[in-house]
Motif scaffolding. Structure first.
Motif, PDB file in Angstrom:
ATOM      1  N   PHE A  13       5.060   1.051   0.418  1.00 16.49           N
ATOM      2  CA  PHE A  13       4.139   1.629  -0.551  1.00 16.49           C
ATOM      3  C   PHE A  13       4.560   3.071  -0.828  1.00 16.49           C
ATOM      4  CE2 PHE A  13       1.658  -1.730   1.478  1.00 16.49           C
ATOM      5  CZ  PHE A  13       1.100  -2.372   0.380  1.00 16.49           C
TER       6      PHE A  13
ATOM      7  N   GLU B 108      -2.699   9.118  -2.313  1.00 15.70           N
ATOM      8  CA  GLU B 108      -3.015   7.904  -3.061  1.00 15.70           C
ATOM      9  C   GLU B 108      -1.756   7.044  -3.224  1.00 15.70           C
ATOM     10  OE1 GLU B 108      -6.317   9.751  -6.132  1.00 15.70           O
ATOM     11  OE2 GLU B 108      -4.183  10.130  -6.468  1.00 15.70           O
ATOM     12  N   VAL B 109      -1.935   5.736  -3.129  1.00 12.70           N
ATOM     13  CA  VAL B 109      -0.841   4.809  -3.391  1.00 12.70           C
ATOM     14  C   VAL B 109      -0.753   4.584  -4.898  1.00 12.70           C
ATOM     15  CG1 VAL B 109       0.004   2.460  -3.048  1.00 12.70           C
ATOM     16  CG2 VAL B 109      -1.028   3.692  -1.147  1.00 12.70           C
ATOM     17  N   ASP B 110       0.360   4.982  -5.494  1.00 14.74           N
ATOM     18  CA  ASP B 110       0.535   4.833  -6.943  1.00 14.74           C
ATOM     19  C   ASP B 110       1.818   4.080  -7.285  1.00 14.74           C
ATOM     20  OD1 ASP B 110       2.375   6.730  -6.252  1.00 14.74           O
ATOM     21  OD2 ASP B 110       1.673   8.273  -7.627  1.00 14.74           O
ATOM     22  N   GLY B 111       2.336   3.292  -6.312  1.00 16.48           N
ATOM     23  CA  GLY B 111       3.522   2.498  -6.592  1.00 16.48           C
ATOM     24  C   GLY B 111       4.019   1.800  -5.349  1.00 16.48           C
ATOM     25  N   VAL B 112       5.043   0.977  -5.544  1.00 15.49           N
ATOM     26  CA  VAL B 112       5.706   0.287  -4.434  1.00 15.49           C
ATOM     27  C   VAL B 112       7.197   0.271  -4.708  1.00 15.49           C
ATOM     28  CG1 VAL B 112       3.727  -1.173  -3.855  1.00 15.49           C
ATOM     29  CG2 VAL B 112       5.438  -1.997  -5.486  1.00 15.49           C
TER      30      VAL B 112
ATOM     31  N   ASP C 293       5.504   1.299 -10.649  1.00 16.22           N
ATOM     32  CA  ASP C 293       4.447   2.308 -10.719  1.00 16.22           C
ATOM     33  C   ASP C 293       3.183   1.702 -11.311  1.00 16.22           C
ATOM     34  OD1 ASP C 293       6.108   4.182  -9.647  1.00 16.22           O
ATOM     35  OD2 ASP C 293       6.497   5.248 -11.526  1.00 16.22           O
TER      36      ASP C 293
ATOM     37  N   PRO D 276      -3.463   4.939  -9.439  1.00 15.47           N
ATOM     38  CA  PRO D 276      -4.023   4.900  -8.078  1.00 15.47           C
ATOM     39  C   PRO D 276      -5.192   3.937  -7.931  1.00 15.47           C
ATOM     40  CG  PRO D 276      -3.569   7.164  -8.722  1.00 15.47           C
ATOM     41  CD  PRO D 276      -3.359   6.326  -9.948  1.00 15.47           C
TER      42      PRO D 276
ATOM     43  N   GLY E  71      -3.684   0.822  -7.146  1.00 18.97           N
ATOM     44  CA  GLY E  71      -3.116   0.903  -5.805  1.00 18.97           C
ATOM     45  C   GLY E  71      -4.157   0.688  -4.728  1.00 18.97           C
TER      46      GLY E  71
ATOM     47  N   THR F 143      -3.689  -2.285  -1.903  1.00 16.84           N
ATOM     48  CA  THR F 143      -3.591  -2.066  -0.455  1.00 16.84           C
ATOM     49  C   THR F 143      -4.709  -2.767   0.307  1.00 16.84           C
ATOM     50  OG1 THR F 143      -4.806   0.016  -0.743  1.00 16.84           O
ATOM     51  CG2 THR F 143      -2.394   0.128  -0.697  1.00 16.84           C
TER      52      THR F 143
END
Length: 273
Positions: free
Chosen positions: A74, A81-85, A94, A97, A100, A104
């Motif tokens: 991630f 904040e997770v905003d992509g992988v 992308d 958030p 995301g 998650t």
């Protein structure tokens, strides 16, 4: 007697001419009425339908794609904040958030994703519109009807990171805006300092200082100084020094009064009382 016969002949001739004129008049009037009828506009219910509106143009630098891949890691921004992988084939995906947070909660590293989105040029960068999960769920980037309250910003901590660059990260327009280190952290670098920077090439050694957060999905740092090794970091933005400030501008000069020509020439003096 001859006079009466002549009068009757004249009257008969006049009557014949009148009848002929009456016969010709309708034939001349008919075409005019037909031309007037042809000039009338069509009835509203007989109007031709409007053509459908043209489809919206697509951005020339993006094209629609569908692909699948497994989550390698991630991507976390400096706000946590997770905003992509990153996929196993090093493709960067992308998304906002908000998407995301939903991902998650339902997916883990190694899970397979079915991605609908847009590829930026020919780069390994996908902007996802929806994510399909192995259990059949589909996460769609749908803006909420009511904008949510802004999240509380995390308490950024001074951080540093060292390691070898394994992959460069790309921004929305394909510009380099960060890297992933083999030691784990994500280092974000502002684009002006990231353009053609040899320290951000895959395989390069990097030491970074800045501010960031530690999240369950990794550490992310917004770099303020980078170098090839600890102790060699150079600031990315040089702050102004007090001695380097330009002097304040001089105050404006007061306006000057320019005497005009005399207006007393030729004037009649006022009467003496």
């Amino acid at each position: 007697m001859k006079t009466r016969v002549l009068s009757f002949a004249i009257l008969a001739a006049c009557g014949g001419m009148t009848a002929a004129a009456a016969t010709v008049a309708p034939s001349l009037a008919a075409p005019r009425s037909a031309s007037v009828a042809q000039a009338q506009p069509p009835a509203p219910d007989q109007a031709a339908p409007l053509p459908p509106p043209p489809p919206p143009p697509m951005t020339s630098s993006q094209r629609s794609v569908q692909l699948s891949g497994r989550i390698a890691r991630f991507l976390v921004n400096p706000n946590g904040e997770v905003d992509g992988v990153l996929l196993a084939d090093h493709t960067q995906v992308d998304f906002p958030p908000t998407l995301g947070a939903s991902l998650t909660a339902k997916a883990r590293t190694g899970d397979r994703l079915d991605i609908d989105g847009f590829r930026v040029g020919t780069l390994p960068l996908i902007r996802a519109a929806s994510l399909g999960l192995p259990n059949g769920d589909k996460l769609v980037d749908t803006p909420p009807a009511v904008p949510p309250a802004p999240p509380v910003p995390p308490a950024l901590q001074p951080m540093d990171a060292q390691g070898r660059v394994t992959q460069a990260l790309l921004g929305p327009m394909g510009e380099v805006n960060g890297v992933v280190l083999d030691s784990g952290p994500i280092v974000r670098v502002p684009p002006p300092a990231a353009v053609d920077n040899p320290l951000l090439q895959p395989g390069a050694r990097l030491s970074a200082k800045g501010f960031g957060v530690e999240s369950p999905f990794g550490r992310a740092i917004q770099a303020t100084a980078i170098g090839a090794s600890p102790g060699t970091e150079q600031p990315l933005v040089q702050p102004p020094q007090p001695g380097q400030l330009p002097p304040p501008p001089a105050p404006p000069a007061p306006p000057q009064t320019v005497p005009g020509p005399s207006n007393t020439v030729g004037m009649v003096p006022p009467p003496v009382r």
